[in-house]
Design a protein around this motif. Structure first.
Motif, mmCIF file in Angstrom:
data_model
loop_
_atom_site.group_PDB
_atom_site.id
_atom_site.type_symbol
_atom_site.label_atom_id
_atom_site.label_comp_id
_atom_site.label_asym_id
_atom_site.label_seq_id
_atom_site.Cartn_x
_atom_site.Cartn_y
_atom_site.Cartn_z
ATOM 1 N N VAL B 168 0.806 -1.233 0.000
ATOM 2 C CA VAL B 168 0.000 0.000 0.000
ATOM 3 C C VAL B 168 0.836 1.279 0.000
ATOM 4 O O VAL B 168 0.644 2.137 -0.872
ATOM 5 N N PRO B 169 1.794 1.435 0.945
ATOM 6 C CA PRO B 169 2.532 2.714 0.939
ATOM 7 C C PRO B 169 3.294 2.950 -0.356
ATOM 8 O O PRO B 169 3.276 4.069 -0.895
ATOM 9 N N ILE B 172 0.884 4.003 -3.041
ATOM 10 C CA ILE B 172 0.363 5.363 -2.852
ATOM 11 C C ILE B 172 1.374 6.401 -3.316
ATOM 12 O O ILE B 172 1.073 7.280 -4.128
ATOM 13 N N PHE B 173 2.617 6.272 -2.818
ATOM 14 C CA PHE B 173 3.610 7.291 -3.175
ATOM 15 C C PHE B 173 3.996 7.202 -4.643
ATOM 16 O O PHE B 173 4.158 8.230 -5.306
ATOM 17 N N GLU B 176 1.138 8.404 -6.808
ATOM 18 C CA GLU B 176 0.952 9.837 -6.579
ATOM 19 C C GLU B 176 2.017 10.642 -7.327
ATOM 20 O O GLU B 176 1.711 11.651 -7.971
ATOM 21 N N ARG B 180 1.075 13.221 -10.239
ATOM 22 C CA ARG B 180 1.450 14.634 -10.172
ATOM 23 C C ARG B 180 2.331 15.011 -11.342
ATOM 24 O O ARG B 180 2.215 16.107 -11.900
ATOM 25 N N THR B 189 8.122 15.639 -3.317
ATOM 26 C CA THR B 189 7.775 15.018 -2.041
ATOM 27 C C THR B 189 7.439 13.527 -2.191
ATOM 28 O O THR B 189 8.060 12.702 -1.537
ATOM 29 N N PRO B 190 6.470 13.154 -3.037
ATOM 30 C CA PRO B 190 6.200 11.717 -3.146
ATOM 31 C C PRO B 190 7.395 10.918 -3.640
ATOM 32 O O PRO B 190 7.607 9.797 -3.178
ATOM 33 N N LEU B 193 9.640 10.345 -0.685
ATOM 34 C CA LEU B 193 9.070 9.366 0.244
ATOM 35 C C LEU B 193 9.149 7.967 -0.345
ATOM 36 O O LEU B 193 9.443 6.997 0.349
ATOM 37 N N ILE B 197 11.014 4.713 1.202
ATOM 38 C CA ILE B 197 10.449 3.380 1.413
ATOM 39 C C ILE B 197 11.321 2.323 0.764
ATOM 40 O O ILE B 197 11.625 1.283 1.359
#
Lengths: 51, 218, 242
Positions: B168-169, B172-173, B176, B180, B189-190, B193, B197
């Motif tokens: 999931v994480p 998402i990143f 995203e 974007r 930012t994503p 991140l 991860i």
């Protein structure tokens, strides 16, 4: 006795209903399995000591 | 370590190794999406980054059981466990081999499939970059899931159940960042991140996977 | 006399047998008092109307859903470090309880959200995190079921619990980043300026106590069951060998 729940009666009652049913199911399943396993274990143990 | 990497890569590329199946799956999923949601360019363009990320993730998931299952069956995993190379290293190398044979081709193919989904122009680079950063995490997390289910009957379905929440994480990143990028917004930012991860998973998860494998080989 | 004495299964069963009646009695008492108080004797909220009564189920269930996972995490750590079987079995026993609590929190939230937010479900960070937590519970329970060797199952599930905790936490923040929320902030934090009013707070506290007691009682009972089931498997296996 019953409080006046207004137009949200169905909402509130169904929330309580769903939750209580779920909790009852959880407790019931736990108790049922506990009783069954306890009885089965007792049977196995008595059979072993009897021999 | 290098010998093990070469061995895994050769085994995967050889016939029957399943190399390319993930790619084919990715292609088919991408082709099916317009049939499901309709061929309007605008709609496709808005969901393209997410769909491509999801397709890459599922293609990755499909090939995970290959990481350990075959070696477990023919006993070479036992040999590897007793080898001087620590098991953590074995896991890391095997995850790396999985990434080379599955992750990298997916990353390379994603921009081409982006054309099919009419991905907006600036999105190609960011999709490519986010997948490049994110797929190593998918491989390492997947190796953990594969280690958990190695040697289990009907392990495949269980592995999906275990691995997908862990994805999931990353999803998402990654998605995203790609979205974007496609919409021309700031992506730092994503991406940072996502990189965090990947780096964290790469550094820590091989220890968990090796611990799990030791239990399974006991 | 230390806590570790109760890592002995026989001692554990003897202790829990002694406290279970009182514990479950207290749980039922708290639940009945709290829920009746909340349902019949609290005023309606001026904005939410009578739907505010759902808080007495929603908040305790959500709390226990998270705390159950925390308890499993601690129990898994104890199993990994000290290898007490009771600890691993307690983690296993807690999982279905936690999963049920998650479902209750999600269901009551959806029922409340329908008139209040105008939708059953929104991809709000808190809601999404709970859904992900539920998936973690499912995976954890499925792994326990799938492995036949008891010790291997305990080892693998506790490692999954550790890794899963990290990823659940990561997901929590990832989800926060991904979408802004509809859900109101914490209503019980001690440092917040705006907490729920006392009329709602006191029965809510009783309900939370009831859910905690219920959780502990259920975990004790289910752990006993797991211990007995394992003992029975061991006896049967020995008989087959003989």
């Amino acid at each position: 006795m019953m409080p006046d729940l207004g137009k949200y009666a169905v909402t509130v009652l169904s929330a309580y209903g769903v939750s209580l049913v779920l909790i009852a199911a959880l407790v019931g399943a736990s108790l049922w399995r506990a009783r069954r396993v306890r009885a089965a274990l007792r049977k196995v143990e008595t059979r072993r000591t009897a021999r | 370590m290098r010998a093990l990497l070469w061995r895994d890569l050769r085994l995967a590329v050889r016939a029957g190794g399943g190399f390319g199946l993930g790619l084919a799956f990715f292609l088919i999923v991408t082709v099916l999406v317009p049939f499901a949601v309709g061929p309007q360019t605008g709609r496709l363009a808005s969901i393209a980054p997410g769909i491509l990320w999801l397709g890459a993730l599922l293609a990755c998931l499909l090939s995970l059981d290959r990481i350990f299952a075959l070696d477990f069956e023919d006993g070479s995993l036992d040999l590897l466990a007793t080898a001087p190379l620590p098991l953590e290293g074995v896991v890391a190398v095997k995850a790396l081999a999985h990434w080379f044979t599955t992750g990298l081709p997916l990353v390379a193919a994603a921009p081409a499939l982006g054309v099919l989904l009419s991905l907006p122009g600036p999105g190609f680079f960011w999709l490519f970059l986010s997948l490049l950063i994110g797929t190593p995490a998918l491989s390492v997390i997947g190796a953990f899931g594969a280690a958990l289910t190695v040697g289990l009957k009907r392990g495949g379905l269980l592995m999906s159940l275990l691995v997908l929440p862990l994805y999931v994480p990353t999803l998402i990143f990654g998605a995203e960042a790609a979205r974007r990028g496609a919409e021309g917004l700031a992506v730092e930012t994503p991406l940072m991140l996502l990189g965090g991860i990947s780096a964290g998973a790469l550094a820590l998860l091989p220890f968990a996977s090796a611990a799990v494998l030791r239990v399974s080989l006991r | 006399m230390s806590l570790w004495e109760y890592a002995n299964p026989v001692r554990f069963i003897r202790l829990t047998d002694r406290v279970l009646p009182a514990l479950s009695g207290a749980a039922v008492l708290c639940l009945v008092v709290g829920l009746v108080w909340g349902f019949f004797f609290t005023p309606d909220d001026y904005r939410q109307g009578s739907t505010v009564k759902i808080i007495y189920l929603h908040v305790p269930a959500a709390l226990m859903a998270i705390n159950a996972w925390l308890m499993m995490l601690v129990a898994s750590l104890i199993w990994i470090v000290r290898r007490h079987h009771v600890s691993a079995l307690a983690a296993r026993a807690a999982a279905p309880v936690g999963a049920t609590m998650t479902v209750i929190a999600l269901a009551t939230g959806a029922i409340w959200g329908q008139p209040m937010w105008g939708t059953w479900w929104a991809w709000d960070p808190r809601l999404t995190s709970f859904l992900i937590l539920f998936l973690f519970y499912l995976g954890y329970m499925a792994l326990w079921e799938a492995i036949e060797n008891d010790d291997a199952a305990a080892d693998l599930t506790s490692i999954l619990c550790l890794v899963g905790s990290v990823f659940a936490l990561l997901s929590r923040y990832a989800v926060n980043f991904w979408n802004q929320g509809l859900h109101q902030g914490a209503s019980l934090s001690l440092d917040a300026e705006e907490n729920v009013a006392d009329v709602f707070w006191l029965p809510l506290l009783v309900c939370i106590a009831g859910f905690v007691l219920l959780f502990v009682a259920l975990v004790f009972l289910r752990t006993q069951t797991e211990i007995r089931a394992r003992r029975m498997r061991a006896i049967l296996a020995r008989e087959r060998m003989a």
